[in-house]
Design a protein around this motif. Structure first.
Motif, mmCIF file in Angstrom:
data_model
loop_
_atom_site.group_PDB
_atom_site.id
_atom_site.type_symbol
_atom_site.label_atom_id
_atom_site.label_comp_id
_atom_site.label_asym_id
_atom_site.label_seq_id
_atom_site.Cartn_x
_atom_site.Cartn_y
_atom_site.Cartn_z
ATOM 1 N N SER A 234 0.824 -1.347 0.036
ATOM 2 C CA SER A 234 0.005 0.054 -0.007
ATOM 3 C C SER A 234 0.921 1.249 -0.042
ATOM 4 O O SER A 234 2.192 1.202 0.332
ATOM 5 C CB SER A 234 -0.802 0.111 1.279
ATOM 6 O OG SER A 234 -0.044 0.122 2.388
ATOM 7 N N VAL A 235 0.272 2.371 -0.360
ATOM 8 C CA VAL A 235 1.003 3.605 -0.242
ATOM 9 C C VAL A 235 1.268 3.917 1.316
ATOM 10 O O VAL A 235 0.357 3.857 2.067
ATOM 11 C CB VAL A 235 -0.009 4.802 -0.875
ATOM 12 C CG1 VAL A 235 0.992 6.098 -0.571
ATOM 13 C CG2 VAL A 235 0.058 4.466 -2.397
ATOM 14 N N PRO A 236 2.409 4.245 1.683
ATOM 15 C CA PRO A 236 2.937 4.510 3.123
ATOM 16 C C PRO A 236 1.907 5.819 3.634
ATOM 17 O O PRO A 236 1.694 6.878 2.824
ATOM 18 C CB PRO A 236 4.096 4.871 2.981
ATOM 19 C CG PRO A 236 5.024 4.234 1.939
ATOM 20 C CD PRO A 236 4.013 4.176 0.677
ATOM 21 N N GLY A 237 1.387 5.484 4.719
ATOM 22 C CA GLY A 237 0.401 6.485 5.180
ATOM 23 C C GLY A 237 0.781 7.656 5.504
ATOM 24 O O GLY A 237 0.350 8.804 5.693
ATOM 25 N N CYS A 238 2.247 7.864 5.693
ATOM 26 C CA CYS A 238 2.865 8.818 5.980
ATOM 27 C C CYS A 238 3.375 9.821 4.991
ATOM 28 O O CYS A 238 3.666 10.904 5.241
ATOM 29 C CB CYS A 238 3.999 8.722 6.834
ATOM 30 S SG CYS A 238 5.430 7.985 6.106
ATOM 31 N N LEU A 239 3.248 9.253 3.929
ATOM 32 C CA LEU A 239 3.640 9.823 2.650
ATOM 33 C C LEU A 239 2.943 11.100 1.861
ATOM 34 O O LEU A 239 1.407 10.594 1.683
ATOM 35 C CB LEU A 239 3.979 8.950 1.335
ATOM 36 C CG LEU A 239 4.948 9.208 0.268
ATOM 37 C CD1 LEU A 239 6.142 9.948 0.754
ATOM 38 C CD2 LEU A 239 5.119 7.882 -0.636
ATOM 39 N N ALA A 240 3.178 12.302 1.824
ATOM 40 C CA ALA A 240 2.259 13.014 1.248
ATOM 41 C C ALA A 240 2.240 13.129 -0.250
ATOM 42 O O ALA A 240 1.168 13.489 -1.096
ATOM 43 C CB ALA A 240 2.775 14.522 1.369
ATOM 44 N N ARG A 241 3.198 12.815 -1.085
ATOM 45 C CA ARG A 241 3.362 12.833 -2.330
ATOM 46 C C ARG A 241 4.390 11.676 -3.019
ATOM 47 O O ARG A 241 5.527 11.481 -2.419
ATOM 48 C CB ARG A 241 3.821 13.883 -3.207
ATOM 49 C CG ARG A 241 3.617 14.204 -4.671
ATOM 50 C CD ARG A 241 4.136 15.467 -5.204
ATOM 51 N NE ARG A 241 4.183 15.596 -6.622
ATOM 52 C CZ ARG A 241 4.530 16.541 -7.329
ATOM 53 N NH1 ARG A 241 5.529 17.625 -6.710
ATOM 54 N NH2 ARG A 241 4.613 16.578 -8.767
ATOM 55 N N TRP A 242 4.104 10.750 -4.029
ATOM 56 C CA TRP A 242 4.995 9.900 -4.561
ATOM 57 C C TRP A 242 4.995 10.041 -5.880
ATOM 58 O O TRP A 242 3.711 9.942 -6.840
ATOM 59 C CB TRP A 242 4.649 8.552 -4.002
ATOM 60 C CG TRP A 242 5.307 7.308 -4.599
ATOM 61 C CD1 TRP A 242 6.299 7.308 -5.276
ATOM 62 C CD2 TRP A 242 5.198 5.905 -4.281
ATOM 63 N NE1 TRP A 242 6.720 6.033 -5.657
ATOM 64 C CE2 TRP A 242 5.862 5.142 -5.055
ATOM 65 C CE3 TRP A 242 3.858 5.364 -3.827
ATOM 66 C CZ2 TRP A 242 6.023 3.584 -5.000
ATOM 67 C CZ3 TRP A 242 3.944 3.877 -3.291
ATOM 68 C CH2 TRP A 242 4.963 3.118 -4.376
ATOM 69 N N VAL A 243 5.987 10.492 -6.699
ATOM 70 C CA VAL A 243 6.370 10.287 -7.909
ATOM 71 C C VAL A 243 7.154 9.281 -8.418
ATOM 72 O O VAL A 243 8.364 9.056 -7.964
ATOM 73 C CB VAL A 243 6.940 11.689 -8.385
ATOM 74 C CG1 VAL A 243 7.324 11.775 -9.852
ATOM 75 C CG2 VAL A 243 6.266 12.924 -7.850
ATOM 76 N N ASN A 244 6.725 8.567 -9.403
ATOM 77 C CA ASN A 244 7.290 7.352 -9.899
ATOM 78 C C ASN A 244 7.650 7.543 -11.570
ATOM 79 O O ASN A 244 6.457 7.751 -12.133
ATOM 80 C CB ASN A 244 6.443 5.902 -9.842
ATOM 81 C CG ASN A 244 7.038 4.782 -10.385
ATOM 82 O OD1 ASN A 244 8.232 4.371 -9.758
ATOM 83 N ND2 ASN A 244 6.518 4.269 -11.193
ATOM 84 N N LEU A 245 8.874 7.569 -11.679
ATOM 85 C CA LEU A 245 8.980 7.701 -13.353
ATOM 86 C C LEU A 245 9.548 6.311 -13.976
ATOM 87 O O LEU A 245 10.443 5.713 -13.385
ATOM 88 C CB LEU A 245 9.920 8.839 -13.440
ATOM 89 C CG LEU A 245 9.437 10.228 -12.821
ATOM 90 C CD1 LEU A 245 10.750 11.216 -13.108
ATOM 91 C CD2 LEU A 245 8.346 10.698 -13.420
ATOM 92 N N ALA A 246 9.209 6.007 -15.114
ATOM 93 C CA ALA A 246 9.740 5.081 -15.847
ATOM 94 C C ALA A 246 9.903 5.482 -17.437
ATOM 95 O O ALA A 246 9.130 6.172 -17.914
ATOM 96 C CB ALA A 246 8.939 3.785 -15.786
ATOM 97 N N ASP A 247 11.021 4.858 -17.907
ATOM 98 C CA ASP A 247 11.384 5.054 -19.312
ATOM 99 C C ASP A 247 10.698 3.698 -20.044
ATOM 100 O O ASP A 247 10.656 2.511 -19.230
ATOM 101 C CB ASP A 247 12.841 4.997 -19.493
ATOM 102 C CG ASP A 247 13.242 4.992 -21.155
ATOM 103 O OD1 ASP A 247 12.783 3.871 -21.913
ATOM 104 O OD2 ASP A 247 13.693 6.086 -21.385
#
Length: 302
Positions: A234-247
């Motif tokens: 799951s998305v960590p509850g403490c996290l405000a923003r998660w940016v995941n980048l992929a080629d």
């Protein structure tokens, strides 16, 4: 302790925290500059304050394990994991590679693998065909078959060790925990480091404004996703923003859009095929120079 904590990926055992910081920080500053924040770019690199950004280095953990045997040789218990992971990379290339020729090659190799399934005797023999198939694709093909296979096997071995060896996992996690303090606002992680960082943020227990993951194998369902901790993912509850980048050609990022896999993603996780790293799709510094990374980092400092 640092305001920005950097977490490297696979095959860095011959480097150090200092040498990796010297590679990553100019690239990160370049991404910030490209995003339109030259003052912050100078602050992160040219006029960097001690401790502003630090590398959580764990390459030596794998180097120490490699002393017991060649680091580019898989053990008997590691071959099955490596084979499944390699086949998932090949399957992803069959549908998402930027070149139609690579897609066709991957589809052809998958068909051959399925036709010959069960003919090989032993775990090594069963894994060898899928490794041979992978090295025919970019970016491995340009390296030459022998060298590409060594790189591939080393990558598979380190991912497998982290996910299956609790001693290795805890030693690596300790390196990140040593740098993450009350002032830490950003964690930037690449490749296997994104798995390490994701788990570390889950352990954090306090708010974190930003996690950036680059070329992440977190979406590799059969091997990585189902072995992350805690479960279910799951998305960590403490996290405000998660940016995941992929080629698109980054085979390590086998499933770049993570939103459907991580509950709690709405309004937090931004994920998908968003960058083009050219001839080196998995290169960490190529990811770091991108506007998307710089804009996310600058937003936290602002």
């Amino acid at each position: 302790m640092a305001r920005i904590v950097l977490v490297h990926g696979i095959a860095q055992e011959q480097k150090s925290a200092d040498s990796l910081e010297a590679e990553w920080l100019p690239a990160l500053a370049g991404g910030v500059r490209t995003a339109g924040h030259p003052g912050l770019a100078d602050r992160l690199w040219r006029a960097a304050r001690p401790g502003e950004a630090r590398m959580a280095f764990y390459g030596d953990v794998f180097a120490a394990r490699g002393q017991q045997g060649a680091d580019d040789v898989l053990g008997e218990t590691e071959w099955p994991f490596a084979a499944v992971l390699a086949e998932e990379w090949l399957a992803r290339a069959a549908v998402s590679a930027s070149r139609e020729s690579d897609q066709e090659t991957a589809r052809h190799e998958l068909q051959l693998l399925h036709e010959k399934a069960g003919e090989e005797q032993g775990v090594r023999a069963a894994a060898r065909p899928v490794l041979n198939a992978l090295v025919r694709l970019r970016p491995f093909a340009r390296l030459g078959v022998a060298f590409a296979e060594r790189v591939l096997v080393r990558a598979l071995r380190q991912v497998t060790l982290y996910l299956t060896d609790d001693e290795v996992r805890e030693r690596v996690q300790a390196r990140v925990a040593d740098l993450v303090g009350p002032e830490t606002e950003i964690v930037v992680a690449h490749s296997l480091g994104s798995v390490v960082a994701y788990e570390a943020v889950h352990r954090l227990g306090r708010p974190l404004p930003l996690l950036v993951t680059l070329g992440s194998p977190l979406g590799t369902r059969t091997i990585v996703y189902e072995r992350t901790r805690p479960q279910p993912p799951s998305v960590p509850g403490c996290l405000a923003r998660w940016v995941n980048l992929a080629d698109r050609d980054d085979l390590v990022a086998a499933r770049p859009d993570l939103t459907a896999l991580f509950p709690g993603a709405d309004g937090v996780l931004e994920s998908g095929y968003t960058v083009d790293n050219g001839a080196k799709p998995h290169e960490a510094t190529f990811y770091l120079t991108k506007r998307e990374v710089g804009a996310a980092v600058a937003a936290v400092f602002a």
